[in-house]
Each structure stands twice: as structure tokens, then as C-alpha cells.
Design an enzyme around this catalytic site. Structure first.
Site, PDB file in Angstrom:
ATOM      1  N   THR A  72       0.836  -1.201   0.000  1.00  0.00           N
ATOM      2  CA  THR A  72       0.000   0.000   0.000  1.00  0.00           C
ATOM      3  C   THR A  72       0.873   1.255   0.000  1.00  0.00           C
ATOM      4  OG1 THR A  72      -1.750  -1.189   1.130  1.00  0.00           O
ATOM      5  CG2 THR A  72      -1.811   1.220   1.288  1.00  0.00           C
ATOM      6  N   ASN A 151      -5.018  -9.469  -8.059  1.00  0.00           N
ATOM      7  CA  ASN A 151      -5.180 -10.186  -6.789  1.00  0.00           C
ATOM      8  C   ASN A 151      -6.474 -10.974  -6.694  1.00  0.00           C
ATOM      9  OD1 ASN A 151      -5.768  -7.269  -6.830  1.00  0.00           O
ATOM     10  ND2 ASN A 151      -6.783  -7.677  -4.901  1.00  0.00           N
ATOM     11  N   SER A 201       5.690  -6.581  -1.839  1.00  0.00           N
ATOM     12  CA  SER A 201       5.274  -6.693  -0.441  1.00  0.00           C
ATOM     13  C   SER A 201       5.759  -8.025   0.123  1.00  0.00           C
ATOM     14  CB  SER A 201       3.746  -6.601  -0.365  1.00  0.00           C
ATOM     15  OG  SER A 201       3.318  -6.758   0.972  1.00  0.00           O
ATOM     16  N   THR A 239      13.395   5.176  10.797  1.00  0.00           N
ATOM     17  CA  THR A 239      14.332   4.095  11.117  1.00  0.00           C
ATOM     18  C   THR A 239      13.881   2.803  10.442  1.00  0.00           C
ATOM     19  OG1 THR A 239      14.800   5.140  13.231  1.00  0.00           O
ATOM     20  CG2 THR A 239      15.396   2.811  13.028  1.00  0.00           C
ATOM     21  N   CYS A 326      -8.511  -6.891   0.958  1.00  0.00           N
ATOM     22  CA  CYS A 326      -8.282  -5.455   1.106  1.00  0.00           C
ATOM     23  C   CYS A 326      -9.492  -4.632   0.728  1.00  0.00           C
ATOM     24  CB  CYS A 326      -7.106  -5.015   0.254  1.00  0.00           C
ATOM     25  SG  CYS A 326      -5.648  -5.931   0.659  1.00  0.00           S
TER      26      CYS A 326
HETATM   27  C1  LIG Z   1      -2.186  -6.421  -5.816  1.00  0.00           C
HETATM   28  C2  LIG Z   1      -1.963  -5.862  -4.461  1.00  0.00           C
HETATM   29  N1  LIG Z   1      -1.418  -4.654  -4.326  1.00  0.00           N
HETATM   30  C3  LIG Z   1      -1.183  -4.105  -3.129  1.00  0.00           C
HETATM   31  C4  LIG Z   1      -1.519  -4.765  -1.968  1.00  0.00           C
HETATM   32  C5  LIG Z   1      -1.252  -4.109  -0.645  1.00  0.00           C
HETATM   33  O1  LIG Z   1      -0.134  -4.686  -0.038  1.00  0.00           O
HETATM   34  P1  LIG Z   1       0.071  -4.551   1.559  1.00  0.00           P
HETATM   35  O2  LIG Z   1      -0.938  -5.454   2.196  1.00  0.00           O
HETATM   36  O3  LIG Z   1       1.483  -5.006   1.771  1.00  0.00           O
HETATM   37  O4  LIG Z   1      -0.122  -3.133   1.886  1.00  0.00           O
HETATM   38  C6  LIG Z   1      -2.111  -6.030  -2.049  1.00  0.00           C
HETATM   39  C7  LIG Z   1      -2.537  -6.750  -0.820  1.00  0.00           C
HETATM   40  O5  LIG Z   1      -3.485  -7.487  -0.814  1.00  0.00           O
HETATM   41  C8  LIG Z   1      -2.338  -6.605  -3.329  1.00  0.00           C
HETATM   42  O6  LIG Z   1      -2.895  -7.798  -3.470  1.00  0.00           O
END
Ligand SMILES: Cc1ncc(COP(=O)(O)O)c(C=O)c1O
Length: 387
Positions: A72, A151, A201, A239, A326
Site C-alpha cells: 500500500t 489479486n 510486499s 528508522t 483489502c
Molecule cells: C495487488 C496488491 N497490491 C497491493 C496490496 C497491498 O499490499 P500490503 O498489504 O502489503 O499493503 C495487495 C494486498 O493485498 C495486493 O494484493
């Protein structure tokens, strides 16, 4: 009850070796990487090693990798960093209709701030319309952000073809890809794809939550989002999350030799799941691309509510999701299914199964059997009564 965890696109269970390394770092490598003494240097060295490891896997230079708190932040950092850096009268930014909310929400924010936002549509499998993209890029276009692997559907975009289109239309335009669902699952070569920025990530690959990285090509103008002590070459102050970064590194190390081989195993498992579920349950639709990421399987069941199916499976120790974790709190939950044109009667009954190396054929049998039983039961409930 044995748990069958099929929600690996939402997050993965930390690998025991990752947890061990993180614990060791928390207790024994606790220095601040900015400190000048040897404890600081030891922390800095650990961060440097992971930076080099990521660079090796992306085929770029270590100085082009910056650590973040996850996908994110990475997506926000790139999109906001490009827009805030330009501040021109006329700016156009382009994305697709099926991006993660951490991309789409930022685009919506800018749309409300008088920046021209173009959202490219997708076909029934979730591939973006390349001709639409080519005509959308003009001399005002400062950014194109298209995800590598979706996703919810697992659809893989042709980043090489997209990169070519972007750079041919406007060489100065920044090309960014959210690669959170692709990293260490399918190979990527940032140079071959002409990418200027890429988001990663840790927690999708058996690493810890709250850590990630971005690749930013040398010479790309991006304004920092987080200012302060100047860490990460002034691109991301604060940090460093040394235990998180070390854990991310260990997760990469554990996968780098094996992920290409694992890919075929997961593909076989996914094919087997589709064969079994298609044979045992009628009136279903498999969404997305058949040659997409094998880690994700999106299925719609007519006359069933996805959420009810999810909780019935949960009661049997099987964990799946409806859409993406998400966006499950968002108002427009099904924008991806809407974008691929899925018929209304299937939309409500959609679940996402996401695999990992820990899933066996037996687990697939158990899951398909549970789905078949539950779906049959639920459909009996909604069947109209005979007069
Ligand atoms: C395609 C995609 N982008 C970004 C993210 C966000 O990543 P994070 O959970 O590390 O913030 C996700 C998390 O589900 C994702 O599937």
C-alpha cells in the site's frame, strides 16, 4: 479440526525459518542502521544484503531498491511521488479498472484534484485493452500504473508489451507496476519491461506483514512521501524495520531457487481443483485467465451468496475469501467482477481460492467435497417452492 488455508493471496503464514531469523534480529541485531558504532553497522549490513538480494531477483541495481511498510505504501509512494513532483497545469495519469484499492483510491483522490485520470477497461479475462492504452497516452501523460498480477483473478498483464506501448507513445512517461501478487511467483525483468517503478510486499510470500520494497529506476523523478531523517537515500525517512526487512529477505531466499518448479505443481493443483469442482457442482463459472497466476482461482456459483459459502466452509476448517481481503470493507466490493462483465446472477456467489505449497491434493478433495455439499444445501434453500 485440520485447517485448510486457501486465502494465500490475502496473506501467508510466516515461514518458520523467517520467524527464526526475525527473532534473532530483534534480539541480537538491534542497532539503528544510522548509528555510527558497530551495532549500527551490523544493522546496516543486514539491510544492505536484502537490498542486494531483491535487486538480483529483479535484475536491477541495489541503489534502485527502497524499503517501505508494504504494498500500500509502495503504490502510494510511486503515484503520489510522480504527481507531486510534476505539478504542471495539465497532467494525465492512467491506470486500469481492476487495480488494487491502494492504486485506484489514489487515482480517485487526484481526479477530485483536477488531474485528468484515465481508467483503461479490461476484457472478460481481465486483460487491459492495449489499443485503448495506446490512444490514451499523450504528451501530458506523466504516469501509467498497471498491475502485473491481479489479486482477485490471477490474470497476468503483458508488462513487456505495455512497457513498449508506453515508451513508444511518450518516453518521458513513468511506467509503474504493482507486482505484489507476482513477486517470487512469476519472474519479472524490470529492464525488459521498460519499467520505471515496481511495488513489492513481504507478506504474500511467507514473509512478515508491514514490510515491502519499491524499485525506482535510477534517474526517475519521484518526490518522497515521508520526510525526516533521510533514510533510504532520502526517499523514505524513518528508522528501518530491520527485523521485517531481514524476514522479507529470508522469505525471498527460501523461494528463489524453488519458485519456478513450484509454479508447475501449483498449476497442476489448480487444474485438478477446476476439474473436480466442475464435475461435482453445476452452474458455476471460472473467472479470469486460464494461463494466469496458478496461485489464484476465482469461481462464481449461481444461486449462492459468496459470503454464506465462505462462512459455511470456515465452519469446516476451510478458509477462502470473497474477492480481495483489502476491498472487503469497501462500498463497491465487486468492481473487478463488474469490469470483466460477469453476469449479475454469478457476481454475488463468487469466492477466491488462493493456493500455496502447503496445499495437497487431499486438501483439494476435502475442499471440493465441502463446496459441493454446501452449494447443494444452499441452493435447495433458495429454490422456488412448487405450487
Ligand atoms: C495487488 C496488491 N497490491 C497491493 C496490496 C497491498 O499490499 P500490503 O498489504 O502489503 O499493503 C495487495 C494486498 O493485498 C495486493 O494484493
Amino acid at each position: 479440526m485440520r485447517e485448510i488455508y486457501l486465502d494465500n493471496a490475502a496473506t501467508t503464514r510466516v515461514h518458520p525459518q523467517v520467524a527464526e531469523k526475525m527473532m534473532d534480529t530483534l534480539v541480537n541485531n538491534y542497532g539503528n542502521p544510522s548509528s555510527l558504532h558497530r551495532l549500527g553497522i551490523k544493522g546496516e549490513q543486514a539491510v544492505k544484503e536484502v537490498r542486494e538480494l531483491i535487486a538480483k531477483n529483479l535484475r536491477c541495481q541495489a541503489q534502485e531498491i527502497y524499503f517501505t511498510s508494504g504494498g500500500t505504501e509502495g503504490n502510494n509512494m510511486i503515484i503520489q511521488g510522480v504527481v507531486e513532483n510534476k505539478k504542471r497545469n495539465r497532467m494525465r495519469i492512467i491506470t486500469s479498472a481492476i487495480e488494487h484499492p491502494s492504486v485506484l483510491d489514489v487515482f480517485t483522490f487526484y481526479e477530485n484534484h483536477h488531474i485528468e485520470v484515465v481508467v483503461i477497461g479490461v476484457d472478460a479475462q481481465g486483460h487491459i485493452h492495449l489499443d485503448e492504452l495506446a490512444t490514451a497516452i499523450n504528451e501530458d501523460t506523466i504516469l501509467v500504473s498497471i498491475m502485473g498480477v491481479n489479486n482477485e483473478l490471477g490474470t497476468i498483464q503483458d508488462l513487456k508489451a505495455i512497457g513498449k506501448i508506453v515508451k513508444a507513445a511518450n518516453p518521458k512517461c513513468v511506467f509503474h507496476a504493482d507486482f505484489v501478487q507476482g513477486f517470487m511467483k512469476i519472474p519479472v525483468d524490470v529492464k525488459a519491461c521498460e519499467l520505471d517503478a515496481l511495488t513489492l510486499s513481504g507478506h504474500k510470500i511467507f514473509g512478515p506483514k508491514g514490510v515491502g520494497a519499491v524499485y525506482i529506476k535510477k534517474g526517475t523523478d519521484i518526490k518522497p512521501l515521508v520526510r525526516g531523517g533521510g533514510q533510504e537515500s532520502n526517499m523514505r525517512s524513518g528508522t528501518e524495520n530491520v527485523p521485517g526487512i531481514v524476514g522479507f529477505g529470508e522469505a525471498i531466499r527460501l523461494r528463489q531457487e524453488s519458485f519456478m518448479g513450484e509454479h508447475q505443481e501449483i498449476q497442476n493443483l489448480r487444474n485438478y481443483f477446476i476439474k473436480e469442482v466442475t464435475a461435482k457442482v453445476e452452474d458455476i463459472k471460472i473467472n479470469g485467465e486460464s494461463n494466469g497466476s496458478p496461485y489464484v482461482l476465482n469461481i462464481s456459483f449461481n444461486r449462492v451468496r459468496g459470503e454464506v459459502l465462505l462462512h459455511s466452509l470456515e465452519a469446516k476448517g476451510i478458509f477462502v475469501s470473497t474477492g480481495s481481503a483489502c476491498s472487503s470493507h469497501k462500498k463497491e466490493k465487486q468492481y473487478v467482477l463488474k469490469a470483466i462483465g460477469l453476469a449479475e446472477e454469478y457476481k454475488e456467489g463468487t469466492i477466491r481460492i488462493s493456493f500455496s505449497k502447503d496445499i495437497s491434493k487431499d486438501d483439494v478433495d476435502t475442499t471440493v467435497e465441502a463446496i459441493a455439499q454446501t452449494v447443494t444445501g444452499l441452493r435447495l434453500l433458495v429454490k422456488p417452492r412448487r405450487k
